[in-house]
Design a protein around this motif. Structure first.
Motif, mmCIF file in Angstrom:
data_model
loop_
_atom_site.group_PDB
_atom_site.id
_atom_site.type_symbol
_atom_site.label_atom_id
_atom_site.label_comp_id
_atom_site.label_asym_id
_atom_site.label_seq_id
_atom_site.Cartn_x
_atom_site.Cartn_y
_atom_site.Cartn_z
ATOM 1 N N GLN A 92 44.406 42.897 46.710
ATOM 2 C CA GLN A 92 44.820 43.994 45.842
ATOM 3 C C GLN A 92 45.689 43.496 44.693
ATOM 4 O O GLN A 92 45.602 43.983 43.568
ATOM 5 C CB GLN A 92 45.591 45.031 46.658
ATOM 6 C CG GLN A 92 46.145 46.187 45.833
ATOM 7 C CD GLN A 92 46.882 47.200 46.693
ATOM 8 O OE1 GLN A 92 46.746 47.190 47.917
ATOM 9 N NE2 GLN A 92 47.637 48.066 46.070
ATOM 10 N N SER A 93 46.527 42.495 44.972
ATOM 11 C CA SER A 93 47.480 42.009 43.972
ATOM 12 C C SER A 93 46.879 40.969 43.032
ATOM 13 O O SER A 93 47.598 40.362 42.238
ATOM 14 C CB SER A 93 48.699 41.401 44.689
ATOM 15 O OG SER A 93 48.291 40.315 45.507
ATOM 16 N N PHE A 94 45.569 40.751 43.124
ATOM 17 C CA PHE A 94 44.805 39.795 42.315
ATOM 18 C C PHE A 94 45.077 38.352 42.746
ATOM 19 O O PHE A 94 44.170 37.564 42.891
ATOM 20 C CB PHE A 94 45.067 39.945 40.813
ATOM 21 C CG PHE A 94 44.978 41.348 40.292
ATOM 22 C CD1 PHE A 94 44.065 42.252 40.812
ATOM 23 C CD2 PHE A 94 45.824 41.784 39.288
ATOM 24 C CE1 PHE A 94 43.982 43.555 40.333
ATOM 25 C CE2 PHE A 94 45.757 43.082 38.802
ATOM 26 C CZ PHE A 94 44.838 43.966 39.329
ATOM 27 N N ARG A 151 38.333 40.818 38.329
ATOM 28 C CA ARG A 151 37.060 40.112 38.183
ATOM 29 C C ARG A 151 37.263 38.604 38.317
ATOM 30 O O ARG A 151 36.421 37.905 38.887
ATOM 31 C CB ARG A 151 36.410 40.441 36.841
ATOM 32 C CG ARG A 151 35.796 41.837 36.780
ATOM 33 C CD ARG A 151 35.310 42.166 35.371
ATOM 34 N NE ARG A 151 34.720 43.489 35.329
ATOM 35 C CZ ARG A 151 33.425 43.746 35.468
ATOM 36 N NH1 ARG A 151 32.583 42.748 35.656
ATOM 37 N NH2 ARG A 151 32.970 44.974 35.429
ATOM 38 N N VAL A 152 38.375 38.108 37.784
ATOM 39 C CA VAL A 152 38.689 36.682 37.974
ATOM 40 C C VAL A 152 38.865 36.390 39.461
ATOM 41 O O VAL A 152 38.375 35.382 39.970
ATOM 42 C CB VAL A 152 39.959 36.285 37.189
ATOM 43 C CG1 VAL A 152 40.340 34.826 37.502
ATOM 44 C CG2 VAL A 152 39.747 36.455 35.686
ATOM 45 N N GLY A 153 39.558 37.301 40.164
ATOM 46 C CA GLY A 153 39.737 37.128 41.606
ATOM 47 C C GLY A 153 38.417 37.105 42.344
ATOM 48 O O GLY A 153 38.229 36.327 43.292
ATOM 49 N N ILE A 154 37.480 37.953 41.924
ATOM 50 C CA ILE A 154 36.155 37.986 42.554
ATOM 51 C C ILE A 154 35.391 36.699 42.240
ATOM 52 O O ILE A 154 34.740 36.110 43.111
ATOM 53 C CB ILE A 154 35.377 39.225 42.096
ATOM 54 C CG1 ILE A 154 36.057 40.496 42.631
ATOM 55 C CG2 ILE A 154 33.925 39.156 42.573
ATOM 56 C CD1 ILE A 154 35.507 41.773 42.029
ATOM 57 N N ALA A 155 35.476 36.240 40.984
ATOM 58 C CA ALA A 155 34.814 34.984 40.610
ATOM 59 C C ALA A 155 35.368 33.821 41.422
ATOM 60 O O ALA A 155 34.614 32.947 41.879
ATOM 61 C CB ALA A 155 34.996 34.729 39.114
#
Length: 240
Positions: A92-94, A151-155
């Protein structure tokens, strides 16, 4: 193929005042290519369940199996190696490093795995393109919106080509429109890559993106419902 299984999974925390039964006899299965949403109010046990499924915590009783491997039987170094090779987490917090660019943040797990430099560059570029952030590779987190940071976290999670994706309230800091976009992205990537994905949320607007929804209440799995019709309904609602 069933990728992740929990059997009679329980977690009790011992405190000075009383024992806290955070999770009680949970049975669960997650298959390849399936997006499973864990729904429930704050304090219902969602984070505890995800931590156990991801091998970040050990159960008081019961077991978690990744393929045929029981996670709690592994030595810590072996469990860490398995997590790095197989599992990915979105928070949640990236969880981004502020001084690193988007590309450098995505590259971190590949450096941990000692992937060669040229391969790292190629995989980072592909991961950022997959989440629509190719042009933002050199920007730092403070230069990105909340949705772009997630999105960066998902990548970063996808760059290791995981078999299992675990996301704990990944849209909790986002507005409803951005949250819906992020959940659509997770659903799309889960299906395309055949990943077994487990996502926790208490947002009723997001359950329509799931293949299945399970409900936690006071640490117990109370209901389970297929949501293919709900998924279609949720997308229409988001568009309306």
């Amino acid at each position: 193929m069933t990728r992740l299984r929990a059997r009679a999974l329980s977690r009790t925390y011992i405190t000075a005042s009383a024992d806290v039964h955070a999770l009680v006899d949970v049975d669960l299965e997650v298959r390849d290519g399936e997006l499973l949403v864990v729904r429930g109010p704050s304090g219902s046990g969602k984070t505890t369940l995800l931590n156990l499924l991801g091998g970040l915590d050990r159960p008081s009783s019961g077991a978690v199996y990744l393929d045929e491997t029981e996670l709690s039987t592994l030595a810590e170094k072996d469990a860490l190696r398995l997590r790095q090779a197989t599992l990915a987490f979105v928070f949640q917090s990236f969880g981004l490093v502020p001084v690193l660019s988007a590309a450098e943040n995505v590259e971190v797990p590949l450096r941990v795995q000692r992937v060669p430099s040229r391969e790292r560059e190629e995989r980072v570029a592909l991961a950022l393109e997959a989440v629509g952030l190719g042009p933002h590779a050199q920007q730092r987190p403070y230069e990105l919106s909340g949705g772009q940071q997630q999105r960066v976290g998902i990548a970063r999670a996808l760059v290791t080509n995981p078999q299992v994706l675990i996301a704990d309230e990944p849209t909790g800091q986002l507005d409803s429109v951005t949250a819906a976009t992020i959940m659509d992205l997770i659903a799309e990537l889960t299906s395309e890559r055949g990943i077994a994905a487990v996502v926790s949320t208490h947002d009723p607007l997001l359950i329509g993106r799931a293949d299945r929804v399970v409900h936690l209440h006071n640490g117990q799995l109370t209901t389970e419902a297929p949501t293919r019709d709900a998924r279609q309904h949720g997308r229409h609602a988001a568009q309306g």
